[in-house]
Design a protein around this motif. Structure first.
Motif, PDB file in Angstrom:
ATOM      1  N   ASP A 190      36.403  45.747  41.756  1.00 14.77           N
ATOM      2  CA  ASP A 190      36.535  45.593  40.310  1.00 14.77           C
ATOM      3  C   ASP A 190      36.895  44.147  39.974  1.00 14.77           C
ATOM      4  N   CYS A 191      36.229  43.596  38.956  1.00 12.79           N
ATOM      5  CA  CYS A 191      36.478  42.217  38.527  1.00 12.79           C
ATOM      6  C   CYS A 191      36.639  42.187  37.021  1.00 12.79           C
ATOM      7  N   THR A 192      37.321  41.178  36.549  1.00 10.35           N
ATOM      8  CA  THR A 192      37.443  40.997  35.106  1.00 10.35           C
ATOM      9  C   THR A 192      36.158  40.393  34.558  1.00 10.35           C
ATOM     10  N   VAL A 193      35.977  40.547  33.273  1.00  8.90           N
ATOM     11  CA  VAL A 193      34.810  39.962  32.628  1.00  8.90           C
ATOM     12  C   VAL A 193      34.835  38.443  32.767  1.00  8.90           C
ATOM     13  N   ARG A 194      36.013  37.855  32.730  1.00  8.85           N
ATOM     14  CA  ARG A 194      36.129  36.406  32.925  1.00  8.85           C
ATOM     15  C   ARG A 194      35.564  35.988  34.279  1.00  8.85           C
ATOM     16  N   GLU A 195      35.921  36.743  35.312  1.00  9.05           N
ATOM     17  CA  GLU A 195      35.428  36.412  36.648  1.00  9.05           C
ATOM     18  C   GLU A 195      33.920  36.577  36.739  1.00  9.05           C
ATOM     19  N   VAL A 196      33.383  37.572  36.058  1.00  9.43           N
ATOM     20  CA  VAL A 196      31.927  37.772  36.050  1.00  9.43           C
ATOM     21  C   VAL A 196      31.236  36.589  35.383  1.00  9.43           C
ATOM     22  N   VAL A 197      31.772  36.145  34.245  1.00 11.12           N
ATOM     23  CA  VAL A 197      31.166  35.012  33.536  1.00 11.12           C
ATOM     24  C   VAL A 197      31.231  33.749  34.386  1.00 11.12           C
ATOM     25  N   GLU A 198      32.390  33.489  35.005  1.00 12.27           N
ATOM     26  CA  GLU A 198      32.524  32.288  35.835  1.00 12.27           C
ATOM     27  C   GLU A 198      31.625  32.355  37.065  1.00 12.27           C
ATOM     28  N   SER A 211      29.585  26.635  28.135  1.00  6.29           N
ATOM     29  CA  SER A 211      30.898  26.653  27.503  1.00  6.29           C
ATOM     30  C   SER A 211      31.292  28.096  27.224  1.00  6.29           C
ATOM     31  N   TYR A 212      32.317  28.569  27.924  1.00  3.54           N
ATOM     32  CA  TYR A 212      32.753  29.956  27.800  1.00  3.54           C
ATOM     33  C   TYR A 212      34.003  30.010  26.940  1.00  3.54           C
ATOM     34  N   THR A 213      33.915  30.750  25.840  1.00  4.75           N
ATOM     35  CA  THR A 213      35.053  30.945  24.943  1.00  4.75           C
ATOM     36  C   THR A 213      35.894  32.100  25.473  1.00  4.75           C
ATOM     37  N   TYR A 214      36.972  31.762  26.148  1.00  6.53           N
ATOM     38  CA  TYR A 214      37.798  32.783  26.807  1.00  6.53           C
ATOM     39  C   TYR A 214      38.823  33.361  25.834  1.00  6.53           C
ATOM     40  N   GLU A 215      38.882  34.678  25.811  1.00  9.63           N
ATOM     41  CA  GLU A 215      39.912  35.397  25.063  1.00  9.63           C
ATOM     42  C   GLU A 215      40.520  36.445  25.987  1.00  9.63           C
ATOM     43  N   PRO A 216      41.838  36.468  26.123  1.00  7.59           N
ATOM     44  CA  PRO A 216      42.464  37.423  27.052  1.00  7.59           C
ATOM     45  C   PRO A 216      42.110  38.873  26.743  1.00  7.59           C
ATOM     46  N   GLU A 224      33.829  47.782  36.456  1.00  7.01           N
ATOM     47  CA  GLU A 224      33.753  48.586  37.678  1.00  7.01           C
ATOM     48  C   GLU A 224      32.992  47.845  38.770  1.00  7.01           C
ATOM     49  N   GLY A 225      33.529  47.898  39.987  1.00 13.92           N
ATOM     50  CA  GLY A 225      32.944  47.137  41.082  1.00 13.92           C
ATOM     51  C   GLY A 225      31.501  47.473  41.377  1.00 13.92           C
ATOM     52  N   ARG A 226      31.092  48.695  41.110  1.00 14.53           N
ATOM     53  CA  ARG A 226      29.707  49.110  41.374  1.00 14.53           C
ATOM     54  C   ARG A 226      28.698  48.302  40.575  1.00 14.53           C
ATOM     55  N   VAL A 227      29.086  47.856  39.385  1.00 14.89           N
ATOM     56  CA  VAL A 227      28.144  47.145  38.516  1.00 14.89           C
ATOM     57  C   VAL A 227      28.494  45.674  38.364  1.00 14.89           C
ATOM     58  N   VAL A 228      29.511  45.192  39.063  1.00 10.26           N
ATOM     59  CA  VAL A 228      29.911  43.789  38.926  1.00 10.26           C
ATOM     60  C   VAL A 228      28.770  42.858  39.327  1.00 10.26           C
ATOM     61  N   GLU A 229      28.216  43.066  40.498  1.00 10.19           N
ATOM     62  CA  GLU A 229      27.140  42.183  40.964  1.00 10.19           C
ATOM     63  C   GLU A 229      25.877  42.324  40.122  1.00 10.19           C
ATOM     64  N   PRO A 230      25.416  43.537  39.761  1.00 10.85           N
ATOM     65  CA  PRO A 230      24.244  43.629  38.878  1.00 10.85           C
ATOM     66  C   PRO A 230      24.448  42.928  37.539  1.00 10.85           C
ATOM     67  N   VAL A 231      25.614  43.091  36.917  1.00 13.60           N
ATOM     68  CA  VAL A 231      25.872  42.415  35.639  1.00 13.60           C
ATOM     69  C   VAL A 231      25.913  40.906  35.840  1.00 13.60           C
ATOM     70  N   THR A 232      26.500  40.457  36.943  1.00 15.09           N
ATOM     71  CA  THR A 232      26.563  39.021  37.222  1.00 15.09           C
ATOM     72  C   THR A 232      25.167  38.436  37.396  1.00 15.09           C
ATOM     73  N   ILE A 426      37.465  29.867  42.408  1.00 21.30           N
ATOM     74  CA  ILE A 426      37.507  31.046  41.538  1.00 21.30           C
ATOM     75  C   ILE A 426      36.220  31.842  41.678  1.00 21.30           C
ATOM     76  N   ILE A 427      35.107  31.127  41.678  1.00 21.60           N
ATOM     77  CA  ILE A 427      33.810  31.814  41.779  1.00 21.60           C
ATOM     78  C   ILE A 427      33.688  32.555  43.087  1.00 21.60           C
ATOM     79  N   HIS A 428      34.068  31.908  44.173  1.00 21.20           N
ATOM     80  CA  HIS A 428      33.898  32.530  45.494  1.00 21.20           C
ATOM     81  C   HIS A 428      34.874  33.656  45.735  1.00 21.20           C
TER      82      HIS A 428
END
Length: 442
Positions: A190-198, A211-216, A224-232, A426-428
């Protein structure tokens, strides 16, 4: 001497017989003439029918079948396939036979294409497995080398540049895996949306323009980890497309809506016309695997990759809107059911403790002390992975405070290089780099 009455009777009988014979002969001649006329008409009709058959066969061979081949084999959409040329043959045996020929040709092309496509996709997947495994091992060596040298040095920056090229190559292999019916080849936690964007940002060549507009509230939502890589992968394709058709900044924003979240990508480059929007919508809605027999331009497969992933994992994408900056607005919609809960507090505490312990063991002379939660989590080697490590999640890196009077990060080359190094980590560290070839097989 004969009696006149007898003579008259004989003559009368002879005349009657002669008249009857002449009448029968006349009737026979008339019947024969009628029959000859009928035969002549039949011959003319047969000649007309034969000419129609010849015309129809020539029409089938010279017009209908070539048009059918253009549509079925060459993939030329919009080519009309004509039917019978002779309307009088409709519903006849000839019409049924021609329809059967068309059906058999269609089936033959479909079967041949499927056999070729299946064999080609299998070969491509086998080659990708080997290449992807090799690139992952190469990337592992680079990361291990980066960990032995301080951030901000020229050598460390060169390693980051090399690692970025490897990451782009891995993404190219991933998109081919997806189009050939396989999965992306990575399993992530499982990853945060921030991590997916980065992570998606770090896979394109012009990542500095994103330029990513980050909001907490949205950035720290766990996917969910199952879809993290497909969404990325899908977001990477949208970012790559936006950067390729624009010169300025590419803006990324995450928006929450009632049934999920949207990752919005805006660019100020070239917009799409109606035909291009229609083609893009068709590609994004396509769910089947790549047909290698009809691929025209391999440089325009990004939307097909997104469509394949969207159909497989349950999210969607849209590029039919206009960006407020004049370019294209791409929207990646992720429903709520694809979001998870993230690690527990105990897991995060254990990871932070392990990170601090590793930082204390591997600190080098002259290096500043690592802040709690900012060091890397050790790279473990789980069983059954063929010796390749599985990177675990780590806490966000906290940038050190800038003393008063110090130059701004943009004006300090060392600080800028250190910032790039932190971005690379962070990306890796958000990825589980376990090649598909060493874990699962299709």
């Amino acid at each position: 001497m004969l009696d006149p009455q007898v003579t008259a009777a004989i003559f009368s009988a002879g005349f009657a017989v002669t008249s009857a014979g002449l009448l029968a002969q006349t009737r026979a001649k008339r019947a024969l003439a009628t029959r000859c006329t009928q035969l002549e008409q039949q011959r003319e009709a047969d000649g007309t029918y034969t000419a129609a058959l010849e015309t129809e066969v020539r029409h089938l061979a010279e017009v209908t079948l070539p048009a059918l081949v253009d549509v079925l084999a060459r993939g030329h959409r919009g080519v009309p396939v004509p039917g019978l040329r002779q309307e009088q043959l409709a519903g006849t045996v000839v019409d049924h036979a021609h329809q059967a020929v068309r059906r058999w040709l269609q089936e033959a092309v479909a079967v041949t294409r499927e056999q070729i496509g299946r064999a080609a996709r299998s070969s491509v997947r086998d080659m990708i497995d080997e290449a992807q495994t090799g690139l992952h091992r190469c990337q592992l060596r680079v990361v291990e080398e980066m960990e032995r040298h301080p951030d901000g040095t020229a050598y460390h920056q060169s390693l980051m540049n090399f690692d970025h090229l490897v990451t782009q190559s891995l993404h190219t292999l991933q998109r081919m895996r997806i189009l050939t019916g396989s999965w992306p080849g990575l399993q992530r936690a499982d990853c945060t949306v921030r991590e997916v964007v980065e992570s998606a940002r770090g896979r394109i060549s012009d990542y500095l323009r994103v330029s990513y507009t980050y909001e907490p509230r949205t950035g720290e939502t766990w996917l969910e980890g199952r879809v993290v890589e497909p969404v990325t992968v899908a977001l990477t394709e949208l970012l790559s497309n936006a950067a390729a058709f624009s010169d300025g900044k590419v803006f990324v924003e995450v928006q929450a809506f009632q049934t999920g979240y949207c990752i919005v990508v805006d660019d100020g480059g070239l917009n799409m016309n109606a035909f291009q929007r229609e083609e893009a919508a068709r590609a994004l809605g396509r769910r089947e695997v790549l047909d290698v027999t009809t691929v025209k331009d391999t440089g325009q497969l990004g939307f097909a990759v997104i469509g394949r992933l969207a159909g497989e994992y349950g999210f969607s994408a849209d590029v039919t809107s206009t960006s407020p900056y004049g370019g294209v607005r791409a929207v990646l919609r992720i429903p709520l059911e694809l979001f998870g809960h993230g690690p527990t507090d105990e897991e995060m505490r254990a990871e932070r403790d392990a990170a601090v312990s590793l930082a204390q063991q591997t600190s080098f002379p002259g290096a500043p002390p690592a802040a709690a939660g900012a060091a890397e989590v050790p790279l473990g080697v789980p069983a059954g992975t063929g010796g390749l490590p599985q990177r675990r999640r780590r806490s966000p890196i906290v940038a050190p405070p800038v003393p008063d009077g110090a130059p701004a990060p943009a004006d300090d080359p060392d600080a800028f290089s250190a910032g790039l190094a932190r971005l690379g980590r962070i990306i890796h560290d958000t990825e589980h780099d376990i090649p598909e070839g060493d874990r699962f097989h299709d």
